[in-house]
Every structure is written in C-alpha cells, then in structure tokens.
Design a protein around this motif. Sequence first.
Motif, PDB file in Angstrom:
ATOM      1  N   LEU A  46      38.546   6.037  36.009  1.00  0.00           N
ATOM      2  CA  LEU A  46      39.501   5.122  35.387  1.00  0.00           C
ATOM      3  C   LEU A  46      38.812   4.157  34.436  1.00  0.00           C
ATOM      4  CD1 LEU A  46      41.600   4.469  38.589  1.00  0.00           C
ATOM      5  CD2 LEU A  46      42.467   5.563  36.500  1.00  0.00           C
ATOM      6  N   LEU A  47      37.675   3.610  34.849  1.00  0.00           N
ATOM      7  CA  LEU A  47      36.925   2.693  33.985  1.00  0.00           C
ATOM      8  C   LEU A  47      36.450   3.407  32.721  1.00  0.00           C
ATOM      9  CD1 LEU A  47      34.895   0.781  36.699  1.00  0.00           C
ATOM     10  CD2 LEU A  47      36.674  -0.188  35.224  1.00  0.00           C
ATOM     11  N   ASP A  48      35.967   4.629  32.872  1.00  0.00           N
ATOM     12  CA  ASP A  48      35.513   5.394  31.707  1.00  0.00           C
ATOM     13  C   ASP A  48      36.653   5.617  30.718  1.00  0.00           C
ATOM     14  OD1 ASP A  48      32.943   5.543  32.712  1.00  0.00           O
ATOM     15  OD2 ASP A  48      33.119   7.629  33.392  1.00  0.00           O
ATOM     16  N   MET A  49      37.852   5.881  31.235  1.00  0.00           N
ATOM     17  CA  MET A  49      39.022   6.079  30.379  1.00  0.00           C
ATOM     18  C   MET A  49      39.349   4.781  29.628  1.00  0.00           C
ATOM     19  SD  MET A  49      42.934   7.097  31.407  1.00  0.00           S
ATOM     20  CE  MET A  49      43.109   5.583  32.329  1.00  0.00           C
ATOM     21  N   LEU A  50      39.322   3.653  30.306  1.00  0.00           N
ATOM     22  CA  LEU A  50      39.617   2.370  29.670  1.00  0.00           C
ATOM     23  C   LEU A  50      38.558   1.999  28.637  1.00  0.00           C
ATOM     24  CD1 LEU A  50      40.948   0.487  32.809  1.00  0.00           C
ATOM     25  CD2 LEU A  50      42.269   1.018  30.746  1.00  0.00           C
ATOM     26  N   VAL A  51      37.313   2.360  28.879  1.00  0.00           N
ATOM     27  CA  VAL A  51      36.247   2.136  27.897  1.00  0.00           C
ATOM     28  C   VAL A  51      36.473   3.042  26.687  1.00  0.00           C
ATOM     29  CG1 VAL A  51      33.778   2.441  27.454  1.00  0.00           C
ATOM     30  CG2 VAL A  51      34.533   1.300  29.548  1.00  0.00           C
ATOM     31  N   LYS A  52      36.768   4.296  26.931  1.00  0.00           N
ATOM     32  CA  LYS A  52      36.974   5.259  25.845  1.00  0.00           C
ATOM     33  C   LYS A  52      38.058   4.806  24.871  1.00  0.00           C
ATOM     34  CE  LYS A  52      38.389  10.009  24.967  1.00  0.00           C
ATOM     35  NZ  LYS A  52      38.795  11.293  25.568  1.00  0.00           N
ATOM     36  N   TYR A  53      39.125   4.213  25.391  1.00  0.00           N
ATOM     37  CA  TYR A  53      40.239   3.795  24.549  1.00  0.00           C
ATOM     38  C   TYR A  53      40.137   2.341  24.083  1.00  0.00           C
ATOM     39  CZ  TYR A  53      42.253   8.305  25.388  1.00  0.00           C
ATOM     40  OH  TYR A  53      42.446   9.663  25.428  1.00  0.00           O
ATOM     41  N   GLY A  54      39.010   1.690  24.376  1.00  0.00           N
ATOM     42  CA  GLY A  54      38.751   0.363  23.823  1.00  0.00           C
ATOM     43  C   GLY A  54      39.386  -0.795  24.567  1.00  0.00           C
ATOM     44  N   TYR A  55      39.847  -0.578  25.785  1.00  0.00           N
ATOM     45  CA  TYR A  55      40.434  -1.674  26.560  1.00  0.00           C
ATOM     46  C   TYR A  55      39.382  -2.427  27.366  1.00  0.00           C
ATOM     47  CZ  TYR A  55      44.863   0.056  25.027  1.00  0.00           C
ATOM     48  OH  TYR A  55      45.899   0.437  24.223  1.00  0.00           O
ATOM     49  N   LEU A  56      38.289  -1.750  27.706  1.00  0.00           N
ATOM     50  CA  LEU A  56      37.166  -2.379  28.391  1.00  0.00           C
ATOM     51  C   LEU A  56      35.891  -2.007  27.662  1.00  0.00           C
ATOM     52  CD1 LEU A  56      37.863  -1.625  32.176  1.00  0.00           C
ATOM     53  CD2 LEU A  56      38.412  -3.709  30.910  1.00  0.00           C
ATOM     54  N   LYS A  57      34.874  -2.839  27.840  1.00  0.00           N
ATOM     55  CA  LYS A  57      33.544  -2.449  27.385  1.00  0.00           C
ATOM     56  C   LYS A  57      32.599  -2.593  28.562  1.00  0.00           C
ATOM     57  CE  LYS A  57      32.548  -6.724  25.082  1.00  0.00           C
ATOM     58  NZ  LYS A  57      32.231  -7.389  23.849  1.00  0.00           N
ATOM     59  N   LYS A  58      31.563  -1.772  28.535  1.00  0.00           N
ATOM     60  CA  LYS A  58      30.598  -1.710  29.630  1.00  0.00           C
ATOM     61  C   LYS A  58      29.242  -2.153  29.092  1.00  0.00           C
ATOM     62  CE  LYS A  58      28.559   1.871  32.557  1.00  0.00           C
ATOM     63  NZ  LYS A  58      28.638   3.319  32.831  1.00  0.00           N
ATOM     64  N   SER A  59      28.664  -3.140  29.750  1.00  0.00           N
ATOM     65  CA  SER A  59      27.356  -3.649  29.323  1.00  0.00           C
ATOM     66  C   SER A  59      26.241  -2.731  29.829  1.00  0.00           C
ATOM     67  CB  SER A  59      27.136  -5.062  29.860  1.00  0.00           C
ATOM     68  OG  SER A  59      26.873  -5.016  31.255  1.00  0.00           O
ATOM     69  N   VAL A  60      25.043  -2.987  29.347  1.00  0.00           N
ATOM     70  CA  VAL A  60      23.870  -2.240  29.799  1.00  0.00           C
ATOM     71  C   VAL A  60      23.694  -2.398  31.310  1.00  0.00           C
ATOM     72  CG1 VAL A  60      21.356  -2.071  29.564  1.00  0.00           C
ATOM     73  CG2 VAL A  60      22.772  -2.484  27.548  1.00  0.00           C
TER      74      VAL A  60
END
Length: 84
Positions: free
Chosen positions: A47-61
């Motif tokens: 779910l997190l990967d999907m939200l990152v892919k569509y620009g709703y979340l970003k994941k830090s290093v």
Amino acid sequence: MIEHRYSVQSVRSAIQILKLFSEEKTEWCLSEIAKIKDWSPSTTKRLLDMLVKYGYLKKSVKKIYTLDHSILRLAGVVKVTMDI
C-alpha cells in the motif's frame, strides 16, 4: 467480482494510511503503520509503495514516509471549489 472487492479494499486501506498523517504526526515508518492498523508488513509495504508511486507519499532514505505533492494538488482543488 473478487478482484473488484480487492480493489475497493485496497483503496479503503490507502485512505486509512493517508488519514494517519496529522499536524502532530507528520512522519510514519512501515512498522508503525502495520502495528497501528494490524496489517502484515507485506500488505502495508504494498500500500505504501502504491501511494509513493502515485505521488501521495514520499519515502526518505531512512524509510520514513511523509505526505507528498499530490496531496497539495487535491488541497488546491478543494480551495478553488469552496466559498471562502
């Protein structure tokens, strides 16, 4: 029919993740979300990967998730449509 039900549940779960973010808690890690929602880490990561892919979340290093630019775009649409 099963695929449709799965899709609806995924959307519901993604929205639940977005609702976790607040002024008091602007950052989340995968394990925190999985624990609070009682989901498996693999489901939470998907779910997190999907939200990152569509620009709703970003994941830090450091693998910390925060809201991203797509949220701002939606907020702009709400602002335009509201009588303020």
